[in-house]
Motif scaffolding. Sequence first.
Motif, PDB file in Angstrom:
ATOM      1  N   CYS A 290       0.856  -1.174   0.000  1.00 36.59           N
ATOM      2  CA  CYS A 290       0.000   0.000   0.000  1.00 36.59           C
ATOM      3  C   CYS A 290       0.892   1.222   0.000  1.00 36.59           C
ATOM      4  O   CYS A 290       2.048   1.155   0.425  1.00 36.59           O
ATOM      5  N   GLY A 291       0.382   2.319  -0.484  1.00 39.63           N
ATOM      6  CA  GLY A 291       1.228   3.495  -0.583  1.00 39.63           C
ATOM      7  C   GLY A 291       0.451   4.763  -0.414  1.00 39.63           C
ATOM      8  O   GLY A 291      -0.770   4.741  -0.176  1.00 39.63           O
ATOM      9  N   SER A 292       1.159   5.865  -0.563  1.00 35.21           N
ATOM     10  CA  SER A 292       0.536   7.150  -0.288  1.00 35.21           C
ATOM     11  C   SER A 292      -0.428   7.574  -1.395  1.00 35.21           C
ATOM     12  O   SER A 292      -1.088   8.596  -1.283  1.00 35.21           O
ATOM     13  N   ASP A 293      -0.500   6.791  -2.481  1.00 37.37           N
ATOM     14  CA  ASP A 293      -1.517   7.100  -3.482  1.00 37.37           C
ATOM     15  C   ASP A 293      -2.862   6.499  -3.119  1.00 37.37           C
ATOM     16  O   ASP A 293      -3.812   6.591  -3.883  1.00 37.37           O
ATOM     17  N   GLY A 294      -2.927   5.856  -1.965  1.00 40.72           N
ATOM     18  CA  GLY A 294      -4.207   5.334  -1.493  1.00 40.72           C
ATOM     19  C   GLY A 294      -4.595   4.010  -2.127  1.00 40.72           C
ATOM     20  O   GLY A 294      -5.711   3.552  -1.949  1.00 40.72           O
ATOM     21  N   ASP A 295      -3.678   3.425  -2.853  1.00 39.00           N
ATOM     22  CA  ASP A 295      -3.985   2.154  -3.497  1.00 39.00           C
ATOM     23  C   ASP A 295      -3.321   1.008  -2.745  1.00 39.00           C
ATOM     24  O   ASP A 295      -2.233   1.158  -2.197  1.00 39.00           O
ATOM     25  N   VAL A 296      -4.002  -0.110  -2.784  1.00 40.25           N
ATOM     26  CA  VAL A 296      -3.363  -1.350  -2.374  1.00 40.25           C
ATOM     27  C   VAL A 296      -3.146  -2.140  -3.649  1.00 40.25           C
ATOM     28  O   VAL A 296      -4.063  -2.280  -4.446  1.00 40.25           O
ATOM     29  N   ARG A 297      -1.922  -2.597  -3.859  1.00 39.36           N
ATOM     30  CA  ARG A 297      -1.635  -3.342  -5.088  1.00 39.36           C
ATOM     31  C   ARG A 297      -1.292  -4.778  -4.737  1.00 39.36           C
ATOM     32  O   ARG A 297      -0.569  -5.034  -3.772  1.00 39.36           O
ATOM     33  N   ILE A 298      -1.815  -5.668  -5.549  1.00 40.20           N
ATOM     34  CA  ILE A 298      -1.547  -7.090  -5.342  1.00 40.20           C
ATOM     35  C   ILE A 298      -0.676  -7.550  -6.493  1.00 40.20           C
ATOM     36  O   ILE A 298      -1.079  -7.532  -7.646  1.00 40.20           O
ATOM     37  N   TRP A 299       0.536  -7.933  -6.166  1.00 36.89           N
ATOM     38  CA  TRP A 299       1.520  -8.332  -7.184  1.00 36.89           C
ATOM     39  C   TRP A 299       1.654  -9.830  -7.166  1.00 36.89           C
ATOM     40  O   TRP A 299       1.867 -10.432  -6.121  1.00 36.89           O
ATOM     41  N   GLU A 300       1.589 -10.404  -8.330  1.00 37.34           N
ATOM     42  CA  GLU A 300       1.824 -11.849  -8.440  1.00 37.34           C
ATOM     43  C   GLU A 300       3.287 -12.139  -8.153  1.00 37.34           C
ATOM     44  O   GLU A 300       3.643 -13.141  -7.588  1.00 37.34           O
ATOM     45  N   ASP A 301       4.072 -11.223  -8.603  1.00 35.25           N
ATOM     46  CA  ASP A 301       5.506 -11.414  -8.512  1.00 35.25           C
ATOM     47  C   ASP A 301       6.104 -10.024  -8.697  1.00 35.25           C
ATOM     48  O   ASP A 301       5.401  -9.092  -9.042  1.00 35.25           O
ATOM     49  N   LEU A 302       7.387  -9.926  -8.508  1.00 39.71           N
ATOM     50  CA  LEU A 302       8.004  -8.631  -8.724  1.00 39.71           C
ATOM     51  C   LEU A 302       7.909  -8.226 -10.195  1.00 39.71           C
ATOM     52  O   LEU A 302       7.835  -7.054 -10.527  1.00 39.71           O
ATOM     53  N   ASP A 303       7.911  -9.238 -11.073  1.00 43.71           N
ATOM     54  CA  ASP A 303       7.867  -8.943 -12.505  1.00 43.71           C
ATOM     55  C   ASP A 303       6.457  -8.658 -13.004  1.00 43.71           C
ATOM     56  O   ASP A 303       6.273  -8.403 -14.183  1.00 43.71           O
ATOM     57  N   ASP A 304       5.507  -8.784 -12.121  1.00 47.25           N
ATOM     58  CA  ASP A 304       4.122  -8.613 -12.542  1.00 47.25           C
ATOM     59  C   ASP A 304       3.905  -7.176 -13.003  1.00 47.25           C
ATOM     60  O   ASP A 304       4.001  -6.244 -12.217  1.00 47.25           O
ATOM     61  N   ASP A 305       3.627  -7.022 -14.285  1.00 49.92           N
ATOM     62  CA  ASP A 305       3.464  -5.669 -14.812  1.00 49.92           C
ATOM     63  C   ASP A 305       2.033  -5.176 -14.688  1.00 49.92           C
ATOM     64  O   ASP A 305       1.753  -4.028 -14.984  1.00 49.92           O
ATOM     65  N   ASP A 306       1.169  -6.051 -14.303  1.00 53.91           N
ATOM     66  CA  ASP A 306      -0.225  -5.630 -14.214  1.00 53.91           C
ATOM     67  C   ASP A 306      -0.779  -6.013 -12.843  1.00 53.91           C
ATOM     68  O   ASP A 306      -1.592  -6.922 -12.730  1.00 53.91           O
ATOM     69  N   PRO A 307      -0.289  -5.359 -11.790  1.00 53.82           N
ATOM     70  CA  PRO A 307      -0.790  -5.716 -10.466  1.00 53.82           C
ATOM     71  C   PRO A 307      -2.239  -5.267 -10.317  1.00 53.82           C
ATOM     72  O   PRO A 307      -2.681  -4.321 -10.957  1.00 53.82           O
ATOM     73  N   LYS A 308      -2.930  -5.977  -9.452  1.00 56.40           N
ATOM     74  CA  LYS A 308      -4.312  -5.603  -9.201  1.00 56.40           C
ATOM     75  C   LYS A 308      -4.310  -4.460  -8.186  1.00 56.40           C
ATOM     76  O   LYS A 308      -3.639  -4.546  -7.160  1.00 56.40           O
ATOM     77  N   SER A 309      -5.026  -3.424  -8.521  1.00 55.70           N
ATOM     78  CA  SER A 309      -5.051  -2.280  -7.617  1.00 55.70           C
ATOM     79  C   SER A 309      -6.411  -2.167  -6.955  1.00 55.70           C
ATOM     80  O   SER A 309      -7.434  -2.344  -7.592  1.00 55.70           O
ATOM     81  N   ILE A 310      -6.396  -1.911  -5.686  1.00 64.41           N
ATOM     82  CA  ILE A 310      -7.641  -1.644  -4.969  1.00 64.41           C
ATOM     83  C   ILE A 310      -7.482  -0.261  -4.353  1.00 64.41           C
ATOM     84  O   ILE A 310      -6.524  -0.012  -3.617  1.00 64.41           O
ATOM     85  N   ASN A 311      -8.407   0.611  -4.658  1.00 71.58           N
ATOM     86  CA  ASN A 311      -8.308   1.930  -4.057  1.00 71.58           C
ATOM     87  C   ASN A 311      -8.997   1.903  -2.700  1.00 71.58           C
ATOM     88  O   ASN A 311     -10.160   1.528  -2.593  1.00 71.58           O
ATOM     89  N   VAL A 312      -8.250   2.249  -1.680  1.00 72.11           N
ATOM     90  CA  VAL A 312      -8.823   2.177  -0.340  1.00 72.11           C
ATOM     91  C   VAL A 312      -9.042   3.568   0.264  1.00 72.11           C
ATOM     92  O   VAL A 312      -9.748   3.702   1.249  1.00 72.11           O
ATOM     93  N   GLY A 313      -8.469   4.559  -0.315  1.00 74.52           N
ATOM     94  CA  GLY A 313      -8.662   5.892   0.252  1.00 74.52           C
ATOM     95  C   GLY A 313      -7.705   6.858  -0.393  1.00 74.52           C
ATOM     96  O   GLY A 313      -7.119   6.568  -1.437  1.00 74.52           O
ATOM     97  N   GLU A 314      -7.554   8.028   0.233  1.00 75.49           N
ATOM     98  CA  GLU A 314      -6.657   9.011  -0.348  1.00 75.49           C
ATOM     99  C   GLU A 314      -5.210   8.659  -0.100  1.00 75.49           C
ATOM    100  O   GLU A 314      -4.337   8.903  -0.921  1.00 75.49           O
TER     101      GLU A 314
END
Lengths: 1123, 185
Positions: free
Chosen positions: A31-55
């Motif tokens: 999770c980061g300061s952009d308010g998204d939680v990203r789910i990475w399959e792997d470090l090489d995953d170029d298309d992680p799933k993003s969940i917006n949880v807030g600001e």
Amino acid sequence: MPATQKPMRYGHTEGHTDVCFDDSGSCIVTCGSDGDVRIWEDLDDDDPKSINVGEKAYSCALKNGKLVTAVSNNTVQVHTFPDGVPDGILTRFTTNANHVVFSPDGANVAAGSSDFLIKIVEVMDNSQQKTFRGHDAPVLSLSFDPQNIFLASASCDGSVRVWHISDQTCAMSWPLLQKCSDVVNAKSICRLAWQPKNGKLLAVPVEKSVKLYRRETWNNAFDLSDSFISQTLNIVTWSSCGQYLAAGSINGSIIVWNVETKECMERVKHEKGYSICGLAWHPTCSRICYTDGEGNLGLLENVCGSNEKMSNSKVPSRVEKDYNDLFDGDDASNGGDFLHDNALEIPAFSKGLMHDDEDDDGLMLASGRPRQRSHILEDDENPVDVSMLKTDLLREEEDDPATNTHSLPLAKSQRPLYDGPMPTPRQKAFQSSSTPVHLTHRFMVWNSIGIIRCYNDEQDNAIDVEFHDTSIHHATHLSNTLNYTVATLSHEAILLACQSTDELPSKLHCLHFSSWDSSKEWLVDMPQDEDIEAICLGQGWAAAATSALLLRLFSIGGVQKEVFCLPGPVVSMAGHGEQLLIVYHRGTGFDGDQCLGVQLLELGQKKKQILHGDPLPLTRKSYLTWVGFSAEGTPCYVDSEGCVRMLNRGLGNTWTPICNTREHCKGKSDHYWVVGIHENPQQLRCIPCKGSRFPPTLPRPAVAILSFKLPYCQIATEKGQMEEQFWRSVIFHNYLDYLAKNGYEYEESTKNQAIKEQQELLMKMLALSCKLEREFRCVELADLMTQNAVNLAIKYASRSRKLILAQKLSELAAEKAAELAATQTEEEEEEEDFRKKLNAGRTAAEWSQPRPRGQAEEDAEDGQEADDSEDRPALHKHGQNSSQSTNSSDMPAVKSGAVTSSSQGRVNPFKVLVNSKEPAVSVNSARSANILDSMNKSSRKSTSLNRAANTEKSTVIKPLIPKPKSKQASATSYFQKRTSQTDKTEQVKEENPENTSSETPALCPQNSDNQRPKTGFQMWLEENRSSILSENPDFSDEADIIKEGMIRFRVLSPEERKAWTNKAKGETASDGAEAKKRKHVDESVETEEQKEAAKENLRLPKKTKASGLSTNQKLAAFAFNQE
Amino acid sequence: MDAAEVEFLAEKELVTIIPNFSLDKIYLIGGDLGPFNPGLPVDVPLWLAINLKQRQKCRVVPPEWMDVEKLEKMRDHERKEETFTPVPSPHYMELTKLLLNHASDNIPKADAIRTLIKDLWDTRMAKLRVSADSFVRQQEAHAKLDNLTLMEVNSSGAFLTQALNHMYKLRTNLQPSESAHSQDF
């Protein structure tokens, strides 16, 4: 082994981040300061799933499919994982929470906020809250005691406190940190951590060291520090086994200690030196994921590689992950989809769980519910039950914490912990050259015939079939209402199959476009509960392997044919001509290996099994990715490590690696997607895929061609190279023998080319060994040569003054000649036997397919042969002595046999076919029935040429895929062949101008021919032919040469003439036929002068016979020349 | 030389095609072509590629440089530089024109590529005009221009040389009239 540091990658926008693994370790969650939680399959995953949880997200925690985040609107929220559906708000603070953690059982969440408060909330019931008051400044971080008794916290007021969870009282407080007013001003975020499992130690990052405090006594057990640490530590984390402790500092160094030995295991520096603010151990593997204060994500692999426990558990989960990537990119967390049976799933995951839920686990065992474990595993979708259950358990535990703590170590010691090799999940069935089923746009097949693409998006569910060669069929577009998932394509038909659904059974659908009637398709339903898993097409048949372990054969028109059982679940199938190749699971592989078996069947007139379920060799820890036939019909397969293997029929059906596609890849994650293999020309057709295992449908990928390379040693040296080339040539021409054996049509010229190439390579190797004074090796090489090449080798050896070698080689040559003669007689006998058994309708022509005479050694072991070889000279002698050739009838037969077998005649372009048939006919007409064999032999070509029209043609023989081109080519090769034969006969004729032809028995008694070379003049001529030729290059006619020779011979002094005559008389032992052969040899010997010429001479007619005598004579000549 | 001749020369450039028919090697004066295997890329001269494409016997694989990103970079570079920058192919203009006219269905983003190539061409032509202008103004005897393609040279070469001829004539005419004038005095 040092940890491998993967390059950092962008994770979130700049700012504070947090990272954790999911329970099974298959995803990285950040999770980061952009308010998204990203789910990475792997470090090489170029298309992680993003969940917006807030600001802004400050912290996240994940357990049991619940994702808890602390966000900037002062709440602590729950989302489901991995779907990311909001699942309510757990609690609120007056300002934002800084850290959220799950309790080890996942029932509670603790959150520490900037409003100085700490709260513990039950996940299932957020009214159950406990508040901890006491800190005088924002709370920095929290850690749950694994035994659920204590909670540790760090705060900006400089204190680190331990709280009793039950009564929310402060058990201990240490003033360890620098005081500050707010989190942003804090030097360190001081992420502390309890040791997992028993919670004996609490690790707190203080300045540049980690302080470890003992439970209950709360005294400082020891400090861990290292000179590598130059700045304050930000965060500590324990490995799930509790043996290792990792710490990250604000200047980007990551240090790992073994806590027992206090030894520093790893020192890694962040590539840019940013502050490490998130650090997480993989639950099972020895990898660490970390994030920095600038939003980047990094990964360390093989951390503390020496740890046995970890390496054990690492293997299956990694493999599993790879498979998930390959087959079901979307369902990485849901391993069950990949696996056939859930039973296998448990061992794959149990390890991770054991570490994770150690405490929980023990409890379950204690309460007599061991099965619960697997239940938890499968329940990603309905975590409610699990957490409820766990809450129950937790309550039990809370009721009696004392007993629990006591029973725990006991339970642990009793648990049967399996430490042996882990079974590998079985790979799923697949079609060769298809891309994963879950893709909306995918290739169903890409083979040498064409491409089938499947589009499965909202507006359209369709299948596109495109043929490389539009002359086979035009491109077609089918609607895919039945949802076909597997497809294959041949030059006769398109075969499609779908899985069964609730209403509909599994179906096999064939579009037989080459049918000459009007109904071009048929459809077959499988029985209930039987799903088609793999299909393939051959020539005139289709096959489907089903989940009921059955293989069903159909004719291409839709007639059900044989059904037989498969020894195991099918992996893939391939068909070519009459051959069917099935790969199946022989058993369970361990430690990442697959355990596959292979069956090869021939479904022609004579059905037989070639490979009886032999093990299929794969590279370690790899799986099968492609299986098929080369265009010429040799089975091949490719594994996930890019190793291409081909069946070596010449070596008892073994598998030989012929190429490693990974060697051609530029990047580590690049792959080649194989679409076809050709043996002549040697081509591996594949599609380069950058950063993936398979290509996308758009933009349309282009086929690349790779060359083959056998993994021979010392490939850099000349010797190694030539050895590799030689054996590659041998392997890649095995198919010719196979085709010949099975009565297919093939181009004679290809074989000649191959033999020539191989002999040339052998000659080169011989020359090289000769140069290196490796005479023994020379003989070994000569053993691989054909008769003709051996003669050249002898010549070469004597030229380079290696008399011992020449002697040895001549012995070898004699041996070879004997063997060859033996094989020939045997062959003839065999043929006779065969013919006796033949049906009237079958012509003899088919039986006299050419054999690889070059390798005369092939059936050397037969005792019969020795007798035969002895018989032969006797026969010859007989023929020679008795001037009338009553039983010499098999002599010309042999000769013409030899002529036939000499696959390359010296082609004289000026000779026309005028009297081409004459000699053969004249021979055969005069001979007894025995000789008719040889006629058949020589005329066999014409039979095979007209085979298409030939009504009598044997049903055994099926021409290969009817390419008009190949027909033409074979026709031309036939003519070439004929010319060469003719030339050969004519050449023989010319050598004996007096006797018009040795082969015309009416005119020529055998012995008159035999007498010929014994004259002194003849010998002299042989010696001096080259000089005559060099002086009179325009002499094309043998008669001219002889004339000139006569003139010169007369010029010689009488003594010299006498010497020649004597010499000739000294060799009366040689019989006619041999002498004649010798003449050939000598001729070739004379005409070539240098080593370069040696190569040239390989193209000369293959002498199928030579004698030791001729070599002796040559040696004598050599000695003579030396004088 | 006119544009058609330059185009004719450009048709010798090799392009990759994927044939959908099968044919053995063909032996031509210019060299051997093939063998043609369906589905397997093979290099053929542009004229053959276009001929086959027109008969729907092949798909054309666009040259490596015929890619929007690469061309954008090239165009920007060309705009930034004072002098001529190296072009992707000595016949880029002809190749683009012929391929886009006949095989635009095999070239992704054909329109964008057409625009980019036109931009590149325009930029280069502008440079050529500017340099010709300064060449004439400064009355230089010679100038050196690098990285010009045949088509570009041809577009202005004939005109420029003729123009210079005329100017020379005019100048030489001017001189004697002056001298004649002075002689009058």
